[in-house]
Design a protein around this motif. Structure first.
Motif, short mmCIF file in Angstrom:
data_model
loop_
_atom_site.label_atom_id
_atom_site.label_comp_id
_atom_site.label_asym_id
_atom_site.label_seq_id
_atom_site.Cartn_x
_atom_site.Cartn_y
_atom_site.Cartn_z
N PHE A 97 0.85 -1.18 0.00
CA PHE A 97 0.00 0.00 0.00
C PHE A 97 0.89 1.23 0.00
CE2 PHE A 97 -2.64 -3.30 1.79
CZ PHE A 97 -3.87 -3.09 1.19
N ASP A 98 0.76 2.04 -1.03
CA ASP A 98 1.48 3.30 -1.13
C ASP A 98 0.49 4.44 -1.02
OD1 ASP A 98 3.65 1.67 -1.71
OD2 ASP A 98 4.00 2.49 -3.72
N VAL A 99 0.99 5.60 -0.63
CA VAL A 99 0.19 6.82 -0.60
C VAL A 99 0.93 7.86 -1.43
CG1 VAL A 99 -0.73 8.68 0.83
CG2 VAL A 99 -0.84 6.32 1.65
N ILE A 100 0.20 8.52 -2.31
CA ILE A 100 0.75 9.64 -3.07
C ILE A 100 -0.02 10.87 -2.64
CG2 ILE A 100 1.02 10.69 -5.34
CD1 ILE A 100 1.48 7.89 -6.48
N THR A 101 0.73 11.88 -2.18
CA THR A 101 0.10 13.12 -1.73
C THR A 101 0.49 14.28 -2.62
OG1 THR A 101 1.90 13.69 -0.21
CG2 THR A 101 0.12 12.32 0.67
N LEU A 102 -0.40 15.25 -2.67
CA LEU A 102 -0.14 16.51 -3.38
C LEU A 102 -0.48 17.64 -2.42
CD1 LEU A 102 -1.82 15.24 -6.56
CD2 LEU A 102 0.47 16.17 -6.57
N ASP A 103 0.44 18.60 -2.31
CA ASP A 103 0.16 19.74 -1.44
C ASP A 103 -0.43 20.90 -2.24
OD1 ASP A 103 2.27 21.09 -2.72
OD2 ASP A 103 3.66 20.83 -1.06
N ALA A 104 -0.65 22.01 -1.58
CA ALA A 104 -1.29 23.17 -2.22
C ALA A 104 -0.50 23.70 -3.41
CB ALA A 104 -1.50 24.28 -1.19
N ASN A 105 0.81 23.46 -3.41
CA ASN A 105 1.66 23.92 -4.51
C ASN A 105 1.80 22.88 -5.61
OD1 ASN A 105 2.24 26.36 -3.17
ND2 ASN A 105 3.74 25.30 -1.91
N GLY A 106 1.12 21.75 -5.46
CA GLY A 106 1.19 20.70 -6.47
C GLY A 106 2.39 19.79 -6.30
N GLN A 107 3.11 19.94 -5.18
CA GLN A 107 4.27 19.08 -4.91
C GLN A 107 3.80 17.66 -4.62
OE1 GLN A 107 7.61 19.78 -4.99
NE2 GLN A 107 7.98 17.64 -4.56
N LEU A 108 4.30 16.70 -5.37
CA LEU A 108 3.92 15.30 -5.21
C LEU A 108 4.91 14.61 -4.28
CD1 LEU A 108 2.61 12.98 -7.92
CD2 LEU A 108 4.51 12.19 -6.55
N ASP A 109 4.38 13.81 -3.37
CA ASP A 109 5.21 13.03 -2.45
C ASP A 109 4.71 11.59 -2.48
OD1 ASP A 109 7.21 12.53 -0.52
OD2 ASP A 109 5.78 12.84 1.11
N TRP A 110 5.65 10.66 -2.62
CA TRP A 110 5.32 9.24 -2.68
C TRP A 110 5.75 8.57 -1.37
CZ3 TRP A 110 9.26 5.44 -4.92
CH2 TRP A 110 8.77 4.14 -4.91
N ILE A 111 4.83 7.91 -0.73
CA ILE A 111 5.13 7.17 0.50
C ILE A 111 4.99 5.69 0.18
CG2 ILE A 111 4.60 6.85 2.93
CD1 ILE A 111 3.17 9.63 2.76
N LYS A 112 6.12 5.07 -0.09
CA LYS A 112 6.14 3.66 -0.45
C LYS A 112 5.92 2.82 0.80
CE LYS A 112 9.10 0.18 -2.62
NZ LYS A 112 10.42 -0.06 -3.25
N GLY A 113 5.02 1.84 0.70
CA GLY A 113 4.74 0.98 1.85
C GLY A 113 4.22 1.78 3.04
N ALA A 114 3.28 2.68 2.80
CA ALA A 114 2.77 3.59 3.82
C ALA A 114 2.16 2.86 5.02
CB ALA A 114 1.75 4.54 3.21
N PHE A 115 1.57 1.70 4.77
CA PHE A 115 1.00 0.88 5.85
C PHE A 115 0.92 -0.55 5.35
CE2 PHE A 115 -2.49 2.69 3.46
CZ PHE A 115 -3.35 1.63 3.25
#
Length: 118
Positions: A97-115
């Motif tokens: 399970f991964d999580v991909i987040t985007l902040d207000a500036n459109g910055q993408l962050d990938w959390i590999k193996g989030a849980f």
């Protein structure tokens, strides 16, 4: 008035595009079952990846990753289990399970193996 995709759809589009840039193949998008919904299901060449996409425009309520609560994780796990039941060939593969987040500036962050499911 013209239809405009939601911010969530835009975020999912960006996340899917990022996955493809990594060489991943999209197997499903917005996989909905009674247990919940999986935003993206991808094949990264080594594993089956269940991806939750989150976007937060206001950091005052915590970051986008913080919105993936334990309750949300349970729903994602249940939906993934259903996907594996419906796709038995995929069930033998390693998955995460991964999580991909985007902040207000459109910055993408990938959390590999989030849980994990276990």
């Amino acid at each position: 008035m013209a239809w405009r995709p939601s911010a969530g759809t835009d975020a999912e589009d960006r996340a899917e595009q990022w996955c493809r840039q990594q060489g991943w193949r999209t197997l499903a998008r917005n996989y909905r079952v009674t247990q919940g919904e999986l935003d993206l299901i991808c094949d990264d060449g080594n594993a089956l990846v269940f991806i939750e996409v989150r976007q937060r425009s206001n950091p005052n309520y915590g970051g986008a990753a913080a919105s993936v609560t334990v309750a949300k994780q349970r729903k994602l796990i249940a939906a993934a289990q259903r996907y594996l039941q419906d796709n038995p060939r995929q069930a033998r593969r390693p998955s995460r399970f991964d999580v991909i987040t985007l902040d207000a500036n459109g910055q993408l962050d990938w959390i590999k193996g989030a849980f994990t499911a276990g």
